[in-house]
Design a protein around this motif. Sequence first.
Motif, PDB file in Angstrom:
ATOM      1  N   LEU A 371       0.841  -1.191   0.000  1.00 34.57           N
ATOM      2  CA  LEU A 371       0.000   0.000   0.000  1.00 34.57           C
ATOM      3  C   LEU A 371       0.879   1.243   0.000  1.00 34.57           C
ATOM      4  O   LEU A 371       0.946   1.974  -0.974  1.00 34.57           O
ATOM      5  CB  LEU A 371      -0.937  -0.009   1.212  1.00 34.57           C
ATOM      6  N   GLN A 372       1.587   1.452   1.092  1.00 36.09           N
ATOM      7  CA  GLN A 372       2.564   2.528   1.153  1.00 36.09           C
ATOM      8  C   GLN A 372       3.491   2.239   2.332  1.00 36.09           C
ATOM      9  O   GLN A 372       3.074   1.686   3.336  1.00 36.09           O
ATOM     10  CB  GLN A 372       1.900   3.888   1.319  1.00 36.09           C
ATOM     11  N   GLY A 373       4.746   2.591   2.185  1.00 34.77           N
ATOM     12  CA  GLY A 373       5.703   2.257   3.220  1.00 34.77           C
ATOM     13  C   GLY A 373       6.099   0.798   3.155  1.00 34.77           C
ATOM     14  O   GLY A 373       5.659   0.035   2.292  1.00 34.77           O
ATOM     15  N   ASP A 374       6.951   0.364   4.071  1.00 40.42           N
ATOM     16  CA  ASP A 374       7.479  -0.994   4.072  1.00 40.42           C
ATOM     17  C   ASP A 374       7.265  -1.629   5.450  1.00 40.42           C
ATOM     18  O   ASP A 374       8.029  -1.380   6.379  1.00 40.42           O
ATOM     19  CB  ASP A 374       8.971  -0.967   3.729  1.00 40.42           C
ATOM     20  N   PRO A 375       6.235  -2.456   5.630  1.00 36.08           N
ATOM     21  CA  PRO A 375       5.981  -3.073   6.934  1.00 36.08           C
ATOM     22  C   PRO A 375       7.132  -3.948   7.427  1.00 36.08           C
ATOM     23  O   PRO A 375       7.329  -4.067   8.641  1.00 36.08           O
ATOM     24  CB  PRO A 375       4.722  -3.918   6.679  1.00 36.08           C
ATOM     25  N   TYR A 376       7.872  -4.582   6.503  1.00 36.08           N
ATOM     26  CA  TYR A 376       8.981  -5.440   6.926  1.00 36.08           C
ATOM     27  C   TYR A 376      10.060  -4.602   7.609  1.00 36.08           C
ATOM     28  O   TYR A 376      10.575  -4.960   8.677  1.00 36.08           O
ATOM     29  CB  TYR A 376       9.572  -6.176   5.727  1.00 36.08           C
ATOM     30  N   LEU A 377      10.394  -3.493   6.985  1.00 34.37           N
ATOM     31  CA  LEU A 377      11.394  -2.602   7.557  1.00 34.37           C
ATOM     32  C   LEU A 377      10.882  -2.002   8.868  1.00 34.37           C
ATOM     33  O   LEU A 377      11.631  -1.870   9.842  1.00 34.37           O
ATOM     34  CB  LEU A 377      11.736  -1.505   6.552  1.00 34.37           C
ATOM     35  N   GLU A 378       9.593  -1.650   8.902  1.00 33.42           N
ATOM     36  CA  GLU A 378       9.022  -1.081  10.118  1.00 33.42           C
ATOM     37  C   GLU A 378       9.070  -2.085  11.266  1.00 33.42           C
ATOM     38  O   GLU A 378       9.432  -1.738  12.397  1.00 33.42           O
ATOM     39  CB  GLU A 378       7.592  -0.641   9.864  1.00 33.42           C
ATOM     40  N   ALA A 379       8.697  -3.328  11.002  1.00 31.13           N
ATOM     41  CA  ALA A 379       8.698  -4.345  12.060  1.00 31.13           C
ATOM     42  C   ALA A 379      10.099  -4.526  12.623  1.00 31.13           C
ATOM     43  O   ALA A 379      10.286  -4.640  13.845  1.00 31.13           O
ATOM     44  CB  ALA A 379       8.160  -5.665  11.525  1.00 31.13           C
ATOM     45  N   HIS A 380      11.100  -4.551  11.731  1.00 28.12           N
ATOM     46  CA  HIS A 380      12.474  -4.708  12.211  1.00 28.12           C
ATOM     47  C   HIS A 380      12.920  -3.488  13.011  1.00 28.12           C
ATOM     48  O   HIS A 380      13.514  -3.617  14.088  1.00 28.12           O
ATOM     49  CB  HIS A 380      13.422  -4.936  11.032  1.00 28.12           C
ATOM     50  N   ARG A 381      12.632  -2.299  12.509  1.00 25.38           N
ATOM     51  CA  ARG A 381      13.052  -1.084  13.205  1.00 25.38           C
ATOM     52  C   ARG A 381      12.375  -0.954  14.563  1.00 25.38           C
ATOM     53  O   ARG A 381      13.011  -0.647  15.574  1.00 25.38           O
ATOM     54  CB  ARG A 381      12.742   0.135  12.341  1.00 25.38           C
ATOM     55  N   TYR A 382      11.051  -1.157  14.596  1.00 25.21           N
ATOM     56  CA  TYR A 382      10.335  -0.991  15.849  1.00 25.21           C
ATOM     57  C   TYR A 382      10.790  -2.023  16.880  1.00 25.21           C
ATOM     58  O   TYR A 382      10.884  -1.720  18.076  1.00 25.21           O
ATOM     59  CB  TYR A 382       8.832  -1.119  15.632  1.00 25.21           C
ATOM     60  N   SER A 383      11.057  -3.248  16.427  1.00 27.48           N
ATOM     61  CA  SER A 383      11.416  -4.305  17.379  1.00 27.48           C
ATOM     62  C   SER A 383      12.844  -4.154  17.893  1.00 27.48           C
ATOM     63  O   SER A 383      13.177  -4.690  18.954  1.00 27.48           O
ATOM     64  CB  SER A 383      11.249  -5.680  16.724  1.00 27.48           C
ATOM     65  N   THR A 384      13.697  -3.441  17.147  1.00 28.47           N
ATOM     66  CA  THR A 384      15.096  -3.272  17.560  1.00 28.47           C
ATOM     67  C   THR A 384      15.421  -1.852  17.991  1.00 28.47           C
ATOM     68  O   THR A 384      16.493  -1.606  18.550  1.00 28.47           O
ATOM     69  CB  THR A 384      16.044  -3.656  16.410  1.00 28.47           C
ATOM     70  N   GLY A 385      14.523  -0.903  17.699  1.00 29.69           N
ATOM     71  CA  GLY A 385      14.791   0.489  18.019  1.00 29.69           C
ATOM     72  C   GLY A 385      15.777   1.161  17.093  1.00 29.69           C
ATOM     73  O   GLY A 385      16.310   2.233  17.411  1.00 29.69           O
ATOM     74  N   GLN A 386      16.028   0.573  15.916  1.00 31.35           N
ATOM     75  CA  GLN A 386      17.006   1.136  14.981  1.00 31.35           C
ATOM     76  C   GLN A 386      16.371   2.206  14.097  1.00 31.35           C
ATOM     77  O   GLN A 386      15.211   2.096  13.691  1.00 31.35           O
ATOM     78  CB  GLN A 386      17.583   0.037  14.095  1.00 31.35           C
ATOM     79  N   ASP A 387      17.155   3.217  13.775  1.00 33.89           N
ATOM     80  CA  ASP A 387      16.749   4.234  12.812  1.00 33.89           C
ATOM     81  C   ASP A 387      17.211   3.814  11.423  1.00 33.89           C
ATOM     82  O   ASP A 387      18.157   3.050  11.259  1.00 33.89           O
ATOM     83  CB  ASP A 387      17.372   5.592  13.160  1.00 33.89           C
ATOM     84  N   PHE A 388      16.519   4.328  10.416  1.00 31.58           N
ATOM     85  CA  PHE A 388      16.909   4.056   9.032  1.00 31.58           C
ATOM     86  C   PHE A 388      16.828   5.356   8.273  1.00 31.58           C
ATOM     87  O   PHE A 388      15.789   6.008   8.244  1.00 31.58           O
ATOM     88  CB  PHE A 388      15.975   3.021   8.401  1.00 31.58           C
ATOM     89  N   GLU A 389      17.936   5.732   7.652  1.00 31.21           N
ATOM     90  CA  GLU A 389      18.023   7.035   7.002  1.00 31.21           C
ATOM     91  C   GLU A 389      17.349   7.026   5.636  1.00 31.21           C
ATOM     92  O   GLU A 389      17.980   6.737   4.620  1.00 31.21           O
ATOM     93  CB  GLU A 389      19.491   7.460   6.864  1.00 31.21           C
ATOM     94  N   GLY A 390      16.092   7.295   5.629  1.00 35.44           N
ATOM     95  CA  GLY A 390      15.305   7.536   4.413  1.00 35.44           C
ATOM     96  C   GLY A 390      15.697   6.744   3.195  1.00 35.44           C
ATOM     97  O   GLY A 390      15.687   5.527   3.170  1.00 35.44           O
ATOM     98  N   GLY A 391      16.080   7.469   2.130  1.00 38.50           N
ATOM     99  CA  GLY A 391      16.338   6.835   0.846  1.00 38.50           C
ATOM    100  C   GLY A 391      17.724   6.260   0.701  1.00 38.50           C
ATOM    101  O   GLY A 391      18.054   5.703  -0.339  1.00 38.50           O
TER     102      GLY A 391
END
Length: 453
Positions: A371-391
């Motif tokens: 739909l929009q965004g990436d749930p896989y990346l979100e699940a990993h980031r939220y569960s680990t507390g990691q930031d991801f620099e945009g593009g």
Amino acid sequence: MTLSRQAIEELLRAMFPAGGEHFELRLADGEEPVSETESGGVQVRVLLLSYETDGERHIRDVKEQEVYLLNAAERADAARTTAYLRAWARALPAIGRHYGGEVDTLMPLDLFFWEALAEAGVREEADFAALFESAEWLARCCRQRERDVFADEMRYLGVGEHAEQLYSLRRPSIRLVVDAEQYVDEDDRGWQFEDVEEDDAPVGISKIGGLPDLPPGVAWPTIEEHPLSFLAQVRLADLRGLAGAEDLPDSGLLLFFYDADGRTNHDADGKWCWPARHRGGARVIHFEGDPATFVRAERPDDHRLRVFHRYTVERFDGERMMPPMESPFYDVLDDEPHDNPWFFKFSRVAETSEHDPERPIHRLLGYISELQGDPYLEAHRYSTGQDFEGGDRDGAREREILREATKWRLLLQIDSEPGDLLNQDGGYYYFLIHEDDLAARRFDRVWGIAHMH
């Protein structure tokens, strides 16, 4: 001795019609349904009939196809070829069961397994029959056929050199097809069923919405004393025989709950957040036992709790999927896939699913409907507390994060359409789980991700 065309036709007429409860094969009508090719091979025109069986047998569909049956070398060994054909005809019920008993999506060619003739040392009818009745052997043949078809498609697209890499991303998925007559219209949306106190569906069935069925004495799930909205339950026995079902328990009931109001996703100051202890407000529970012996839960006394309109799952359909185009799964195949010509060719024509994309799209396993965004990346980031620099997807740290994100798997996707089931503007709710937790059946470690327009 070489089998003549006439002898082959007589043999087929003696074997046909043949099939299972819901289907049968016949020779096609007309003159010479069996013909010879210039190379000495044999082709046969056959009919595949599928049936309704509601007390009486009624023809539902008829498909005709010309099938390449034997090559010249196979015809030359008359005794072995005869044993092969007789065993195959006898085993058609088992072949049909391999496809789930019904053949609506198949063509006649799909029921022929000429791979048996390539098995060295197999000559007798009983030996051929053992192959055709082996679910493992049939599955192996079907996987190889699927791989070959996929490779041909990739060569046609001009990306044949990447066929193996791309094929490795294909996953089985299981679609939940609900009773269309239960859909609510735009003026009677599912999220407005907050006063639902009863659910007249049989206890223990697969369904979306309504009231959950729990083992006696088990309380309605909560997070911090807030009852969670019930979203779906799956009777796992309904999935037997479907590709991908081996990743789930084979019995009992799998229930899905989530925080529909987001009441638990706020910090002490009332600011919206994704606290790891709440895992996105999602809760998945597996209960062993016979679901028919469970008890229909009573709605908790909480005026804010949403109880959704109940949709009965009529059937489960298997499908094969590729990942969404913007997901990290392609990043791990190539240093810069989105900048390479081969990926551009592939993405222009590739479809996320081989099924009809018409919504609603409720599914177990496989990949999300993007739909929009990436749930896989979100699940990993939220569960680990990691930031991801945009593009920036090319740095060493970012690529490692993307690689770890591909270890998350879709467990269940529930669509809000039709009738805006989730009250989230035509979006999806995803239950994602890390592959290690899925293998260990740690369903308490799922993450819930909501995406909407």
